[in-house]
Design a protein around this motif. Structure first.
Motif, mmCIF file in Angstrom:
data_model
loop_
_atom_site.group_PDB
_atom_site.id
_atom_site.type_symbol
_atom_site.label_atom_id
_atom_site.label_comp_id
_atom_site.label_asym_id
_atom_site.label_seq_id
_atom_site.Cartn_x
_atom_site.Cartn_y
_atom_site.Cartn_z
ATOM 1 N N VAL A 46 -9.956 25.741 -24.037
ATOM 2 C CA VAL A 46 -10.091 26.804 -25.026
ATOM 3 C C VAL A 46 -11.526 26.784 -25.533
ATOM 4 O O VAL A 46 -11.994 25.765 -26.046
ATOM 5 N N ILE A 47 -12.233 27.913 -25.377
ATOM 6 C CA ILE A 47 -13.617 27.975 -25.839
ATOM 7 C C ILE A 47 -13.702 28.767 -27.143
ATOM 8 O O ILE A 47 -12.840 29.587 -27.451
ATOM 9 N N GLY A 48 -14.757 28.505 -27.915
ATOM 10 C CA GLY A 48 -14.977 29.206 -29.167
ATOM 11 C C GLY A 48 -15.375 30.657 -28.936
ATOM 12 O O GLY A 48 -15.843 31.035 -27.856
ATOM 13 N N ARG A 49 -15.207 31.463 -29.957
ATOM 14 C CA ARG A 49 -15.439 32.911 -29.884
ATOM 15 C C ARG A 49 -16.799 33.268 -29.289
ATOM 16 O O ARG A 49 -16.917 34.212 -28.498
ATOM 17 N N ASN A 50 -17.836 32.517 -29.631
ATOM 18 C CA ASN A 50 -19.198 32.892 -29.235
ATOM 19 C C ASN A 50 -19.799 31.984 -28.166
ATOM 20 O O ASN A 50 -21.009 31.927 -28.016
ATOM 21 N N GLN A 51 -18.951 31.307 -27.410
ATOM 22 C CA GLN A 51 -19.471 30.395 -26.401
ATOM 23 C C GLN A 51 -19.582 31.048 -25.024
ATOM 24 O O GLN A 51 -18.854 31.993 -24.698
ATOM 25 N N ASN A 52 -20.496 30.510 -24.212
ATOM 26 C CA ASN A 52 -20.660 30.910 -22.816
ATOM 27 C C ASN A 52 -19.747 30.016 -21.977
ATOM 28 O O ASN A 52 -19.993 28.814 -21.851
ATOM 29 N N CYS A 53 -18.695 30.596 -21.419
ATOM 30 C CA CYS A 53 -17.689 29.770 -20.725
ATOM 31 C C CYS A 53 -18.284 29.002 -19.550
ATOM 32 O O CYS A 53 -17.858 27.885 -19.249
ATOM 33 N N TRP A 54 -19.286 29.585 -18.885
ATOM 34 C CA TRP A 54 -19.850 28.948 -17.693
ATOM 35 C C TRP A 54 -20.657 27.705 -18.053
ATOM 36 O O TRP A 54 -20.837 26.814 -17.215
ATOM 37 N N VAL A 70 -9.251 30.109 -21.792
ATOM 38 C CA VAL A 70 -8.955 31.126 -22.795
ATOM 39 C C VAL A 70 -10.014 31.068 -23.898
ATOM 40 O O VAL A 70 -10.545 29.996 -24.201
ATOM 41 N N ARG A 71 -10.327 32.239 -24.446
ATOM 42 C CA ARG A 71 -11.291 32.332 -25.547
ATOM 43 C C ARG A 71 -10.522 32.635 -26.832
ATOM 44 O O ARG A 71 -9.730 33.568 -26.888
ATOM 45 N N ARG A 72 -10.756 31.831 -27.867
ATOM 46 C CA ARG A 72 -10.055 32.029 -29.134
ATOM 47 C C ARG A 72 -10.876 32.927 -30.073
ATOM 48 O O ARG A 72 -12.023 33.279 -29.765
ATOM 49 N N LEU A 73 -10.301 33.259 -31.201
ATOM 50 C CA LEU A 73 -10.978 34.093 -32.194
ATOM 51 C C LEU A 73 -11.980 33.296 -33.029
ATOM 52 O O LEU A 73 -13.006 33.841 -33.464
ATOM 53 N N SER A 74 -11.695 32.035 -33.275
ATOM 54 C CA SER A 74 -12.521 31.237 -34.177
ATOM 55 C C SER A 74 -13.765 30.708 -33.477
ATOM 56 O O SER A 74 -13.862 30.680 -32.248
ATOM 57 N N GLY A 75 -14.721 30.253 -34.295
ATOM 58 C CA GLY A 75 -15.936 29.649 -33.763
ATOM 59 C C GLY A 75 -15.690 28.196 -33.384
ATOM 60 O O GLY A 75 -14.568 27.736 -33.264
ATOM 61 N N GLY A 76 -16.791 27.456 -33.219
ATOM 62 C CA GLY A 76 -16.679 26.050 -32.837
ATOM 63 C C GLY A 76 -16.810 25.838 -31.349
ATOM 64 O O GLY A 76 -17.184 26.751 -30.606
ATOM 65 N N GLY A 77 -16.508 24.620 -30.913
ATOM 66 C CA GLY A 77 -16.745 24.239 -29.533
ATOM 67 C C GLY A 77 -15.521 24.284 -28.647
ATOM 68 O O GLY A 77 -14.411 24.597 -29.082
ATOM 69 N N ALA A 78 -15.744 23.946 -27.371
ATOM 70 C CA ALA A 78 -14.674 23.972 -26.373
ATOM 71 C C ALA A 78 -13.808 22.720 -26.484
ATOM 72 O O ALA A 78 -14.292 21.625 -26.783
ATOM 73 N N VAL A 79 -12.505 22.896 -26.227
ATOM 74 C CA VAL A 79 -11.563 21.775 -26.272
ATOM 75 C C VAL A 79 -10.613 21.856 -25.085
ATOM 76 O O VAL A 79 -10.367 22.937 -24.549
ATOM 77 N N PHE A 80 -10.098 20.697 -24.699
ATOM 78 C CA PHE A 80 -9.119 20.632 -23.616
ATOM 79 C C PHE A 80 -7.736 20.389 -24.199
ATOM 80 O O PHE A 80 -7.560 19.533 -25.066
#
Length: 333
Positions: A46-54, A70-80
């Motif tokens: 799950v990546i944060g709203r404004n992150q570059n998935c690649w 999947v991209r969530r609505l909230s900010g912050g970092g990527a999690v597994f």
């Protein structure tokens, strides 16, 4: 003031529907009510709203193994996420939003399992300095949510395999790798299960709020609206974002998060821009790119536009803007 506590659980393990239900609950949470939503995802980044998935995830490896991005609505970092992780979401009206009280539920539940935990940094909960819960926040209209992970028996090898965390971010945390930074709670309480943690959370929810929680009636959920939201979260355009060919890129890490800025410059103007970040304030980040797009390709002009954009915002956001302004001046374009 919270007068009613509701608990919502789901057996669904596919992230797109789980995030859809989360947004639906936020949009429909009644006044003076707090909903505790408990959910799990199978083999998901799950990546944060404004992150570059690649840049945050090894997408090809994840998808080759049948995993989900999947991209969530909230900010912050990527999690597994896998089935050894339990996600929680507190959903309330903004007037009842209380992060300290909400985190007390997590701390009480973990304490009931014989583990002493504490809040650390901008969004983590740790045991002996190791993170088992990362938290993020989102506000929309009159409602808000606070969600996070609780790592109980997560496959840390897979987390390290799929998450592509920058060396700079790892250094900023004072650790050597993703695997060494995170901890499973069953390391501190052998035999601890997800089921037990779910029970302890429900009991702690009632104790902290002083209200006996009730189960959210399944019939109160509009299935058609949840399906509509599920399609949004499963849309590749939402997940992967735009692929703009930039000819000017630069980045920096501040104490409030990392920022990567890409500019497409044509004819002396910034024709397009993109700002990727793991900053918790996702709305602030979303406002930066439109501010730069259409601006003359000048560090000074771009910085002044940014200053004007956030002149009436909170001191905290003005400080964020000043940090990016300095970054723009450093590029000397």
């Amino acid at each position: 003031m919270i007068e009613k506590a509701l608990i919502c659980t789901t057996e669904n393990l596919i992230p797109y529907r789980n995030l859809a239900l989360e947004e639906y609950l936020m949009d429909t949470v009644p006044e003076k009510t707090c909903i505790l939503y408990l959910w799990r995802n199978q083999n998901t980044v799950v990546i944060g709203r404004n992150q570059n998935c690649w840049k945050e995830c090894r997408v090809k490896e994840l998808e080759a193994d049948g995993g989900h991005l999947v991209r969530r609505l909230s900010g912050g970092g990527a999690v597994f996420h896998d089935l050894g992780n339990l996600n929680f979401t507190f959903l309330v009206r903004k007037s009842d939003y209380d992060v300290s009280r909400q985190l007390d539920v997590i701390l009480h539940a973990v304490s009931a399992c014989g583990i002493h935990a504490e809040k650390s940094g901008r969004n983590d909960v740790t045991v002996d300095g190791r993170k088992f819960s990362g938290n993020a926040f989102y506000f929309s209209g009159q409602s808000a949510y606070h969600h996070g992970t609780i790592l109980i028996d997560v496959d840390k090898e897979k987390a390290g395999k799929y998450l592509s965390v920058s060396a700079e971010k790892i250094r900023s945390k004072g650790v050597d790798s993703v695997r060494s930074r995170i901890a499973n709670l069953n390391e501190f309480s052998p035999g601890l299960t997800v089921d037990r943690m779910e029970r302890e959370l429900c009991e702690a929810f009632g104790r902290v709020y002083g209200i006996k929680p009730e189960l959210l009636p399944a019939e109160s959920v509009d299935a058609s609206r949840v399906e509509e939201l599920r399609r949004k979260f499963a849309d590749p355009a939402w997940i992967y974002g735009q692929n703009i060919p930039f000819n000017c890129e630069f980045s920096s890490r501040f104490d409030w998060g990392g920022v990567e800025i890409g500019l497409q410059v044509r004819g002396g103007l910034i024709a397009a821009s993109q700002v990727d970040s793991d900053a918790m304030d996702e709305e602030f980040i979303r406002r930066v790119a439109p501010c730069l797009t259409g601006c003359p390709f000048s560090s000074e002009v771009a910085a002044k536009r940014l200053q004007a954009e956030f002149a009436a915002d909170s001191e905290e956001r003005q400080q964020y803007a000043q940090d990016i302004e300095r970054l723009l001046y450093e590029q000397q374009f």
